[in-house]
Enzyme design. Structure first.
Site, mmCIF file in Angstrom:
data_model
loop_
_atom_site.group_PDB
_atom_site.id
_atom_site.type_symbol
_atom_site.label_atom_id
_atom_site.label_comp_id
_atom_site.label_asym_id
_atom_site.label_seq_id
_atom_site.Cartn_x
_atom_site.Cartn_y
_atom_site.Cartn_z
ATOM 1 N N ASP A 129 -3.708 -38.807 23.624
ATOM 2 C CA ASP A 129 -3.156 -39.485 24.796
ATOM 3 C C ASP A 129 -1.927 -40.305 24.462
ATOM 4 O O ASP A 129 -1.036 -40.466 25.300
ATOM 5 C CB ASP A 129 -4.235 -40.347 25.451
ATOM 6 C CG ASP A 129 -5.219 -39.510 26.249
ATOM 7 O OD1 ASP A 129 -4.851 -39.037 27.328
ATOM 8 O OD2 ASP A 129 -6.347 -39.310 25.777
ATOM 9 N N ARG A 186 -8.027 -37.059 16.293
ATOM 10 C CA ARG A 186 -7.020 -36.004 16.158
ATOM 11 C C ARG A 186 -7.475 -34.749 16.889
ATOM 12 O O ARG A 186 -8.649 -34.406 16.897
ATOM 13 C CB ARG A 186 -6.798 -35.662 14.675
ATOM 14 C CG ARG A 186 -6.432 -36.829 13.804
ATOM 15 C CD ARG A 186 -6.429 -36.461 12.339
ATOM 16 N NE ARG A 186 -5.283 -35.651 11.964
ATOM 17 C CZ ARG A 186 -5.350 -34.541 11.257
ATOM 18 N NH1 ARG A 186 -6.512 -34.068 10.862
ATOM 19 N NH2 ARG A 186 -4.266 -33.882 10.935
#
Length: 934
Positions: free
Chosen positions: A593, A631
């Protein structure tokens, strides 16, 4: 002979495997679809090869003439043929990597970078003492976490088929086969590819959460059950060999975690009942594995006490066994194992309601804890070691002992995750219902903090079973009540963590703390004389039973993360809770994000700076920091090679503890094969060792002097990225029309919706479809956009800046990793194909305006990246990947061409269901070719 030629020779076995698999696939297409379809596939392939090799415009026109008029059924056959070829090429490549690693290990070569031997050599060079290494392992946490939002586009049945094909290729490599055996292998390959061709590529319905849980469990069966214990044994033996004067008994520092079944952020399908069933499925897998291993041990240890001595403890265990067969009266190990098996069977029935495949002998009490099972296994282990049978204790039994320690009865710790906004609404409802605060959400941050601290500190509950709460709040409370119950059933390690998505302030952590208190997972202090069974005076210290983990995701939240943690540490009530958890606290950082929010360069830099500041604040407050890296699989979501990513962390940020997510297709790529899985687990451990105990960041010169340059680059990149994505009128329209984002949302690849809210805004779109969409149209925009403008502006203001940027690459692992990942992403882009997708945008002026900006930025990025890296082409230092992409391109190009044509027809109103299916097939095929989706 040149190095590149030598590498090419080493790749000859790979080319042979691809030719073999390609020939069998071609034969299958001819046999199943007919000569005419096979001819079309071949003509398309040859034309695409010519176009990819020469860039011949005539070849592109010829390709369009071949593909555009194809009828629906033929189109699907062509799409499937090219998609399956790319999948077969992936299998061959994975096997080739294993082959190359084995050849390296068998040769007298220097240790591989990323291997445990390489890491231990680095520690020796740095003169790290065995005492320091022992302290590392005493406090270490290394945990890959399988996540609950898979981007894996392959079905499990196809993945199993891929494993069979890999095993058959491996046989050809490792075995000296007779002509008859080779013929059998050829037939088995042909049958597997026929099965592949006749299997449905797409799921007919969307995955449910429990389907995802079952998929996650398969990786334990395929890899983790065997390879994690092996890694512990390998590490112990390596350390013992290097430092024989130290006794190395490694604690269970390396575990595999999961979000699957516990991640509720934006997924309404994760409920308390789902959480219960997820843990039951996990536990069943662990217990069935133990049952199988104990059964096998019974066959391996028919030792007779007429021939060998045994310890009194083993004799006692055998005597208490349910196995009284006279046939085994002199075989105490087998009788003891029969008793262990019976107790395990009873445990499986008690915990999970499952019947073992093999029935036990007699009835026995279930094990109360995994430690009780380990205690019995240790009796066997000690008896073997003390009576001349130590080698027999060093195989399956040793692995099982370690496995029980690592996997327990719960298999993998499940993290609970929810959005801070949901927590806030639930807390507001509890406070209002109890008459404590009528409008919590209207309070200022300071007022919220004061109120929450007061409530966390009092034993009086807010929750009442006699009040009616909203469905959302009932669901949240049910999850926490279930978590308390499940921890009692499966052990505290089953549910150790609660994560707060979108954390942006101190109150977010305190809101979760309050919900934990209401469910009994946080016990407030009790003053003297208010209860029995506590302190001598009836008092009780406050006790937090799970980890509260804030997740900082946006650029702004990352920038405030250290201040947020400093704020919460200054609250005595909260600081006391952390002291009770050993003065350790975890923080999660969101790569996906933050990238969608601020672009690739700014995201990477703000993550790096946040780690530095968090380490400083934690040090000031005497709290050990554990970072959890969220990740994704692709570079646009923080992906890239794990080894270099960990070594690129700032000094002090790893410190022996790291968790990181493993998402989507990355899970099957890394852990779907035991050999590859073992290598990836080893890389995680090796990188964590090096990052924690060596000065990996300052090998050439201090990195701090480069921070000012990165600040300038990041500011320019941020403006360029935000200027395009969030500030250009019509960009959302361009994105939705020029990509397959809408079609991805309808793909049955995961249980959760594509957006957090019913909205067209990019802010509300999940990072997975955002990145996946740009990959499909071959632009990969989240992995590079803004870098060109940033460097261009920097060089205009600093004419000698190129020298500095080149020094940064050579001296600073962070910058080198950043540019290396961008190099890989740009190598996968193709502007000619991307231009075809741009033509899908109905507004010609909007299309030309935005695509021209993207093209110009791509050209700038390419120019400056190659100049900084001192390369003439992408992937100059990674010829194997460059050749892989070159091989794949002619097989992806037709899929992209067909995808665009099918999208045109579908969006024009053609309701033929074969169109939608064809689009989804091309999405699957292109993802296979790129080897990443989200």
């Amino acid at each position: 002979m040149s190095e590149r030629a030598l590498d090419s020779n080493k790749d000859e076995p790979l080319r042979n495997d691809i030719r073999l698999l390609g020939r069998i696939l071609g034969d299958t297409v001819r046999e199943q679809e007919g000569e005419s379809v096979f001819d079309i596939v071949e003509r398309v392939r040859q034309t695409a090869v010519r176009f990819a090799r020469d860039g011949d415009p005539a070849a592109r026109n010829e390709l369009a003439a071949l593909l555009d008029p194809l009828p629906g059924d033929t189109t699907q056959a062509v799409v499937r043929a090219f998609s399956y070829f790319l999948q077969l090429a992936n299998i061959a490549e994975d096997e080739h990597h294993i082959r190359r690693r084995r050849a390296h290990d068998l040769a007298a070569s220097p240790p591989r970078e990323g291997s445990l031997v390489f890491a231990l050599d680095a520690l020796a060079t740095a003169k790290v003492s065995p005492e320091t290494i022992a302290d590392f392992f005493a406090h270490a946490v290394v945990a890959p976490v399988l996540t609950a939002h898979p981007t894996e586009v392959q079905r499990q049945s196809l993945i199993r088929n891929h494993r069979d094909l890999a095993r058959l290729l491996d046989q050809r490599e490792r075995l000296q086969m007779t002509p008859e055996e080779e013929a059998d292998n050829d037939l088995a390959l042909a049958n597997s590819i026929l099965t592949l061709w006749q299997s449905r590529m797409l799921r007919p319905v969307r995955l449910k959460v429990l389907d995802e849980v079952k998929n996650g469990v398969t990786y334990f069966k395929e890899t983790f059950f065997t390879e994690l214990p092996r890694l512990y044994i390998q590490a112990t033996e390596q350390l013992q060999k290097r430092y024989p004067d130290t006794r190395w008994a490694l604690p269970p520092f390396f575990r595999v975690g999961s979000w699957i079944g516990g991640d509720r952020d934006g997924n309404p399908f994760v409920t308390a009942d789902i959480l219960r069933e997820a843990l039951r499925l996990q536990s069943s897998a662990a217990l069935n594995h133990y049952l199988d291993e104990v059964h096998e041990l019974g066959g391996e240890l028919p030792l007779s006490d007429l021939l060998v001595k045994v310890t009194p403890e083993l004799l006692a265990l055998a005597e208490h066994s349910t196995d009284h067969s006279p046939q085994r009266s002199d075989e105490p190990y087998r009788r003891a194992l029969s008793g262990i098996y019976a107790r395990l069977a009873a445990t499986a029935r008690f915990l999970d309601g499952i019947e073992p495949v093999r029935h036990e002998i007699g009835n026995a009490e279930p094990y109360a804890t995994p430690d009780a099972l380990r205690a019995d296994l240790k009796v066997l282990n000690n008896s073997l070691k003390l009576n001349g049978s130590a080698r027999l204790a060093g195989g399956r039994l040793r692995r099982l002992l370690r496995g029980v320690q690592v996997f327990g009865f719960h298999l993998a710790p499940i993290d609970l995750r929810q959005n801070s906004e949901v927590h806030a609404r639930s807390v507001a409802e509890l406070l209002a219902g109890a008459g404590r605060c009528p409008d919590y959400e209207a309070l200022s941050e300071a007022e919220r903090i004061k109120l929450l601290v007061d409530e966390i500190s009092t034993p009086r509950p807010l929750y009442s079973p006699y009040l009616n709460y909203s469905e959302e709040t009932q669901g949240e409370l049910a999850i926490f009540f279930a978590a308390r119950e499940l921890r009692q059933k499966y052990g505290d390690a089953a549910l150790p963590n609660c994560i707060i998505s979108k954390t942006d302030g101190v109150s977010d952590l305190l809101e979760l703390a309050l919900l934990l208190k209401e469910s009994g997972l946080l016990l407030p202090s009790l003053p003297p004389l208010q209860g029995e069974g506590r302190g001598g005076d009836g008092s009780r210290q406050p006790q937090l039973n799970v980890n509260i983990i804030p997740l900082f995701e946006t650029i702004e939240d990352l920038q405030k993360s250290a201040a947020t943690m400093a704020g919460v540490f200054t609250i005595p009530a909260y600081r006391e809770l952390i002291a009770g958890r050993g003065d350790e606290h975890e923080v999660m950082l969101g790569y996906s994000d933050s990238n969608k929010d601020g672009g690739f360069l700014t995201s990477g830099w703000e993550l790096y700076k946040a780690e530095i500041e968090l380490a400083r604040i934690f040090g000031q407050h005497g709290v050990r920091l554990r970072l959890f890296h969220g990740r994704g699989g692709s570079v646009g979501r923080g992906g890239g090679p794990t080894y270099h990513a960990i070594l690129a962390q700032p000094a002090g940020a790893v410190a022996g503890q790291i968790r990181l997510t493993e998402q989507g297709e990355v899970i099957s790529t890394k852990y779907g094969n035991a050999d590859t899985g073992r290598r990836n687990l080893e890389v995680l451990l090796a990188a964590t060792l090096e990052a924690s105990l060596t000065d990996h960041e300052n090998r050439v010169e201090p990195a701090e002097q480069f921070h000012t340059v990165m600040d300038e680059l990041s500011a320019r990149a941020f403006n360029a990225y935000r200027g395009l994505v969030y500030e250009t009128p019509g960009f959302t329209t361009y994105f939705r029309q020029s990509t397959v984002v809408s079609e991805i949302a309808s793909l049955n690849i995961g249980s959760r919706p594509a957006s957090r809210k019913a909205s067209e805004r990019i802010e509300d779109l999940r990072a997975i479809p955002w990145v996946f969409s740009w990959a499909q149209c071959r632009l990969m925009l989240p992995g590079w956009y803004g870098f060109g403008a940033a460097v261009d502006g920097y060089l205009q203001a600093n004419p000698d800046g190129l020298v500095t940027l080149r020094r940064m690459v050579h001296a600073w692992p962070f910058f080198k990793s950043l540019l290396s990942n961008m190099d890989m992403v740009l190598a996968k882009t193709d502007l000619a194909i991307a231009s075809r997708y741009a033509e899908l945008v109905a507004d010609v002026e909007l299309r030309e305006h935005i695509f021209s900006r993207i093209k110009a930025e791509w050209a700038l990025t390419r120019q400056h990246l190659l100049a900084i890296l001192e390369q003439d082409e992408f992937l100059a230092d990674n010829p194997m990947l460059a050749r892989s992409l070159q091989l794949r391109s002619p097989y992806m190009d037709p899929l992209n061409h067909l995808q665009v044509e099918l999208l045109k027809r579908h969006r024009a109103g053609d309701t033929d269901e074969r169109l939608a299916r064809g689009i989804h097939l091309t999405i699957n095929g292109i993802a296979s070719g790129l080897r990443n989706s989200g």
